[in-house]
Scaffold this motif. Structure first.
Motif, PDB file in Angstrom:
ATOM      1  N   ASN A  22      33.337  41.219  32.454  1.00 49.28           N
ATOM      2  CA  ASN A  22      32.763  42.442  33.024  1.00 49.28           C
ATOM      3  C   ASN A  22      31.490  42.150  33.802  1.00 49.28           C
ATOM      4  O   ASN A  22      31.262  42.714  34.890  1.00 49.28           O
ATOM      5  CB  ASN A  22      32.466  43.453  31.913  1.00 49.28           C
ATOM      6  CG  ASN A  22      33.727  44.020  31.288  1.00 49.28           C
ATOM      7  OD1 ASN A  22      34.789  44.012  31.905  1.00 49.28           O
ATOM      8  ND2 ASN A  22      33.618  44.519  30.073  1.00 49.28           N
ATOM      9  N   ASP A  23      30.652  41.294  33.258  1.00 47.87           N
ATOM     10  CA  ASP A  23      29.387  40.954  33.909  1.00 47.87           C
ATOM     11  C   ASP A  23      29.596  40.291  35.262  1.00 47.87           C
ATOM     12  O   ASP A  23      28.695  40.313  36.117  1.00 47.87           O
ATOM     13  CB  ASP A  23      28.558  40.022  33.024  1.00 47.87           C
ATOM     14  CG  ASP A  23      28.013  40.724  31.781  1.00 47.87           C
ATOM     15  OD1 ASP A  23      28.017  41.965  31.757  1.00 47.87           O
ATOM     16  OD2 ASP A  23      27.600  40.024  30.840  1.00 47.87           O
ATOM     17  N   HIS A  24      30.775  39.713  35.457  1.00 50.22           N
ATOM     18  CA  HIS A  24      31.062  39.051  36.733  1.00 50.22           C
ATOM     19  C   HIS A  24      32.049  39.857  37.585  1.00 50.22           C
ATOM     20  O   HIS A  24      32.646  39.323  38.534  1.00 50.22           O
ATOM     21  CB  HIS A  24      31.609  37.644  36.485  1.00 50.22           C
ATOM     22  CG  HIS A  24      30.573  36.681  35.984  1.00 50.22           C
ATOM     23  ND1 HIS A  24      30.260  36.556  34.649  1.00 50.22           N
ATOM     24  CD2 HIS A  24      29.743  35.833  36.651  1.00 50.22           C
ATOM     25  CE1 HIS A  24      29.311  35.651  34.501  1.00 50.22           C
ATOM     26  NE2 HIS A  24      28.971  35.200  35.702  1.00 50.22           N
ATOM     27  N   GLY A  25      32.203  41.131  37.253  1.00 48.32           N
ATOM     28  CA  GLY A  25      33.002  42.023  38.080  1.00 48.32           C
ATOM     29  C   GLY A  25      34.487  41.763  38.036  1.00 48.32           C
ATOM     30  O   GLY A  25      35.200  42.043  39.023  1.00 48.32           O
ATOM     31  N   ILE A  26      34.971  41.283  36.905  1.00 47.62           N
ATOM     32  CA  ILE A  26      36.393  40.955  36.780  1.00 47.62           C
ATOM     33  C   ILE A  26      37.064  41.927  35.822  1.00 47.62           C
ATOM     34  O   ILE A  26      36.630  42.096  34.680  1.00 47.62           O
ATOM     35  CB  ILE A  26      36.578  39.502  36.296  1.00 47.62           C
ATOM     36  CG1 ILE A  26      35.941  38.526  37.281  1.00 47.62           C
ATOM     37  CG2 ILE A  26      38.071  39.184  36.118  1.00 47.62           C
ATOM     38  CD1 ILE A  26      35.954  37.075  36.820  1.00 47.62           C
ATOM     39  N   GLU A  27      38.125  42.560  36.268  1.00 49.58           N
ATOM     40  CA  GLU A  27      38.885  43.507  35.458  1.00 49.58           C
ATOM     41  C   GLU A  27      39.833  42.753  34.525  1.00 49.58           C
ATOM     42  O   GLU A  27      40.475  41.776  34.936  1.00 49.58           O
ATOM     43  CB  GLU A  27      39.702  44.427  36.364  1.00 49.58           C
ATOM     44  CG  GLU A  27      40.626  45.384  35.623  1.00 49.58           C
ATOM     45  CD  GLU A  27      41.615  46.068  36.547  1.00 49.58           C
ATOM     46  OE1 GLU A  27      42.385  46.929  36.040  1.00 49.58           O
ATOM     47  OE2 GLU A  27      41.661  45.742  37.746  1.00 49.58           O
ATOM     48  N   LEU A  28      39.929  43.217  33.284  1.00 55.20           N
ATOM     49  CA  LEU A  28      40.855  42.629  32.318  1.00 55.20           C
ATOM     50  C   LEU A  28      41.981  43.610  32.015  1.00 55.20           C
ATOM     51  O   LEU A  28      41.728  44.768  31.688  1.00 55.20           O
ATOM     52  CB  LEU A  28      40.128  42.270  31.020  1.00 55.20           C
ATOM     53  CG  LEU A  28      41.027  41.821  29.856  1.00 55.20           C
ATOM     54  CD1 LEU A  28      41.705  40.489  30.179  1.00 55.20           C
ATOM     55  CD2 LEU A  28      40.227  41.732  28.568  1.00 55.20           C
ATOM     56  N   VAL A  29      43.213  43.134  32.110  1.00 58.27           N
ATOM     57  CA  VAL A  29      44.384  43.926  31.744  1.00 58.27           C
ATOM     58  C   VAL A  29      45.131  43.168  30.654  1.00 58.27           C
ATOM     59  O   VAL A  29      45.480  41.994  30.831  1.00 58.27           O
ATOM     60  CB  VAL A  29      45.313  44.153  32.947  1.00 58.27           C
ATOM     61  CG1 VAL A  29      46.593  44.866  32.501  1.00 58.27           C
ATOM     62  CG2 VAL A  29      44.600  44.962  34.023  1.00 58.27           C
ATOM     63  N   ARG A  30      45.365  43.844  29.532  1.00 60.91           N
ATOM     64  CA  ARG A  30      46.098  43.226  28.427  1.00 60.91           C
ATOM     65  C   ARG A  30      47.571  43.621  28.477  1.00 60.91           C
ATOM     66  O   ARG A  30      47.903  44.770  28.738  1.00 60.91           O
ATOM     67  CB  ARG A  30      45.539  43.693  27.084  1.00 60.91           C
ATOM     68  CG  ARG A  30      44.126  43.255  26.788  1.00 60.91           C
ATOM     69  CD  ARG A  30      43.766  43.744  25.389  1.00 60.91           C
ATOM     70  NE  ARG A  30      42.408  43.456  25.035  1.00 60.91           N
ATOM     71  CZ  ARG A  30      41.981  42.292  24.573  1.00 60.91           C
ATOM     72  NH1 ARG A  30      42.835  41.309  24.420  1.00 60.91           N
ATOM     73  NH2 ARG A  30      40.710  42.115  24.266  1.00 60.91           N
ATOM     74  N   ILE A  31      48.422  42.649  28.198  1.00 63.50           N
ATOM     75  CA  ILE A  31      49.855  42.900  28.086  1.00 63.50           C
ATOM     76  C   ILE A  31      50.344  42.205  26.825  1.00 63.50           C
ATOM     77  O   ILE A  31      49.971  41.054  26.551  1.00 63.50           O
ATOM     78  CB  ILE A  31      50.628  42.353  29.306  1.00 63.50           C
ATOM     79  CG1 ILE A  31      50.183  43.055  30.581  1.00 63.50           C
ATOM     80  CG2 ILE A  31      52.130  42.527  29.117  1.00 63.50           C
ATOM     81  CD1 ILE A  31      50.894  42.547  31.803  1.00 63.50           C
ATOM     82  N   SER A  32      51.170  42.876  26.073  1.00 62.95           N
ATOM     83  CA  SER A  32      51.747  42.264  24.881  1.00 62.95           C
ATOM     84  C   SER A  32      52.568  41.048  25.262  1.00 62.95           C
ATOM     85  O   SER A  32      53.248  41.026  26.300  1.00 62.95           O
ATOM     86  CB  SER A  32      52.631  43.277  24.149  1.00 62.95           C
ATOM     87  OG  SER A  32      53.410  42.643  23.172  1.00 62.95           O
ATOM     88  N   ASP A  33      52.514  40.031  24.407  1.00 61.36           N
ATOM     89  CA  ASP A  33      53.271  38.806  24.659  1.00 61.36           C
ATOM     90  C   ASP A  33      54.766  39.077  24.747  1.00 61.36           C
ATOM     91  O   ASP A  33      55.498  38.352  25.411  1.00 61.36           O
ATOM     92  CB  ASP A  33      52.981  37.789  23.557  1.00 61.36           C
ATOM     93  CG  ASP A  33      53.556  36.418  23.865  1.00 61.36           C
ATOM     94  OD1 ASP A  33      53.343  35.919  24.977  1.00 61.36           O
ATOM     95  OD2 ASP A  33      54.236  35.856  22.985  1.00 61.36           O
ATOM     96  N   GLY A  34      55.222  40.143  24.107  1.00 65.64           N
ATOM     97  CA  GLY A  34      56.639  40.480  24.134  1.00 65.64           C
ATOM     98  C   GLY A  34      56.984  41.610  25.086  1.00 65.64           C
ATOM     99  O   GLY A  34      58.049  42.208  24.984  1.00 65.64           O
ATOM    100  N   ALA A  35      56.085  41.914  26.000  1.00 60.11           N
ATOM    101  CA  ALA A  35      56.310  43.016  26.945  1.00 60.11           C
ATOM    102  C   ALA A  35      57.489  42.702  27.867  1.00 60.11           C
ATOM    103  O   ALA A  35      57.797  41.536  28.123  1.00 60.11           O
ATOM    104  CB  ALA A  35      55.056  43.262  27.768  1.00 60.11           C
ATOM    105  N   PRO A  36      58.156  43.734  28.390  1.00 65.49           N
ATOM    106  CA  PRO A  36      59.248  43.502  29.332  1.00 65.49           C
ATOM    107  C   PRO A  36      58.783  42.698  30.538  1.00 65.49           C
ATOM    108  O   PRO A  36      57.635  42.837  30.989  1.00 65.49           O
ATOM    109  CB  PRO A  36      59.660  44.920  29.741  1.00 65.49           C
ATOM    110  CG  PRO A  36      59.191  45.796  28.638  1.00 65.49           C
ATOM    111  CD  PRO A  36      57.933  45.170  28.115  1.00 65.49           C
ATOM    112  N   THR A  37      59.662  41.877  31.054  1.00 68.10           N
ATOM    113  CA  THR A  37      59.334  41.039  32.208  1.00 68.10           C
ATOM    114  C   THR A  37      58.890  41.889  33.390  1.00 68.10           C
ATOM    115  O   THR A  37      57.969  41.501  34.134  1.00 68.10           O
ATOM    116  CB  THR A  37      60.542  40.184  32.602  1.00 68.10           C
ATOM    117  OG1 THR A  37      60.927  39.367  31.493  1.00 68.10           O
ATOM    118  CG2 THR A  37      60.213  39.274  33.782  1.00 68.10           C
ATOM    119  N   SER A  38      59.496  43.048  33.564  1.00 68.75           N
ATOM    120  CA  SER A  38      59.149  43.918  34.689  1.00 68.75           C
ATOM    121  C   SER A  38      57.686  44.356  34.614  1.00 68.75           C
ATOM    122  O   SER A  38      56.989  44.419  35.636  1.00 68.75           O
ATOM    123  CB  SER A  38      60.060  45.142  34.718  1.00 68.75           C
ATOM    124  OG  SER A  38      59.973  45.860  33.490  1.00 68.75           O
TER     125      SER A  38
END
Length: 316
Positions: A22-38
């Motif tokens: 955050n301090d370096h202006g970078i957005e983080l998006v979390r995705i489950s390891d088992g999430a659909p490929t799409s």
């Protein structure tokens, strides 16, 4: 700038890595390891970096990640990353070999004691209302065989010295200076297996180490020996281990890593001389934070500072 994380442990026990992004202006998006490929492909479409635990980084994924500049393995083993594919796409690939070495080395000794003194069985029986007198064996003064004398293997050796163990090591690229300083004797794998009371694996999984410990190797070990694997599933032939433990070829084994994970049912689980844990050898607050911070520093070095990351495993 955007980072996608599929690691189940990244930033889960400490906010420091997330705050650093955050301090370096970078957005983080979390995705489950088992999430659909799409879903994964959708988020990677505009991602600049990805932090992975067990997600396969392959040619197909890279083709859906046109802006990707760096892949960070949130841990040590990077066999789930196609290094040649990342090289072709000019995407850095990194890991964190030092982040959890202390935690893993500590855990190895926890498994030594658990096996040698039957601690899990004693705990269960005592809580069930029994008062068992279980006879075990001592760790002190025994012969330890370390298969792979890298960063973690060396930390195991340092701890073993405190127990006055006789230390043998099998290592394709021996560090002679370390061995001399720590009274380690290099030997070939068969001799190590024949002589050792405790055997612990600390090598990467590849074509040379796949099923490194199978029926042939178990047959030459001492019947009183114990085998520990906290390295990678696939290095120990699980069918051969089941047979070896059932037939008392060795006294016991403890495995933290399996060929297919997660494991909910396995023939090995039925054996009283087998200890199973859920790939947690490196899971301490300190280790996870260290791994996370190393990963995000590499991301900032590449995306913000335009610098080369550390611990590169694909050498662009």
């Amino acid at each position: 700038m955007k980072v996608v994380s599929t690691s189940p442990s990244f930033g889960m026990y400490s906010n420091e890595p997330i705050e650093y992004l955050n301090d370096h202006g970078i957005e983080l998006v979390r995705i489950s390891d088992g999430a659909p490929t799409s879903e994964l492909f959708s988020e990677l479409a505009d991602a600049d970096a990805v932090i992975v635990g067990y997600t396969e980084i392959n040619q197909s994924l890279l083709e859906h990640s046109p802006n990707l500049k760096i892949v960070c393995k949130h841990g040590v083993g990077y066999d789930n990353i196609d290094l040649e594919a990342t090289r072709r796409k000019s995407v850095w690939a990194t890991n964190v070999p030092d982040g959890n070495k202390m935690a893993v080395a500590d855990y190895v000794f926890g498994l030594f004691f658990s096996l040698a003194r039957n601690i899990p069985q004693a705990n269960t029986l005592t809580k069930d209302g029994e008062w068992p007198r279980i006879i075990g064996t001592e760790v002190y003064g025994k012969t330890l065989g370390v298969i792979g004398l890298g960063r973690i293997g060396k930390e195991v050796v340092r701890r073993a010295k405190g127990f006055d163990m006789n230390i043998l090591a099998f290592e394709p690229y021996p560090d002679v200076a370390f061995a001399e300083e720590n009274d380690v004797t290099f030997t070939e794998l068969p001799e190590l297996l024949i002589q050792s009371d405790f055997v612990t694996l600390h090598m990467p999984l590849n074509e040379q180490t796949k099923n490194l410990i199978g029926a042939e190797q178990l047959n030459i070990m001492k019947k009183t020996a114990y085998l520990i694997n906290v390295s990678r599933g696939g290095m120990v032939d699980e069918d051969a281990l089941y047979a070896g433990l059932s037939e008392k070829k060795i006294a016991g084994a403890a495995i933290d890593v399996f060929l297919k994970e997660p494991v909910t049912n396995h023939p090995l689980f039925t054996l009283p001389n087998f200890i199973a844990t859920s790939h947690i050898a490196g899971y301490t607050y300190e280790a996870i934070n260290n791994v996370g911070m190393t990963s995000v520093r590499n991301i900032v070095n590449v995306l913000v500072k335009g610098e080369r990351p550390t611990q590169v495993v694909n050498q662009l």
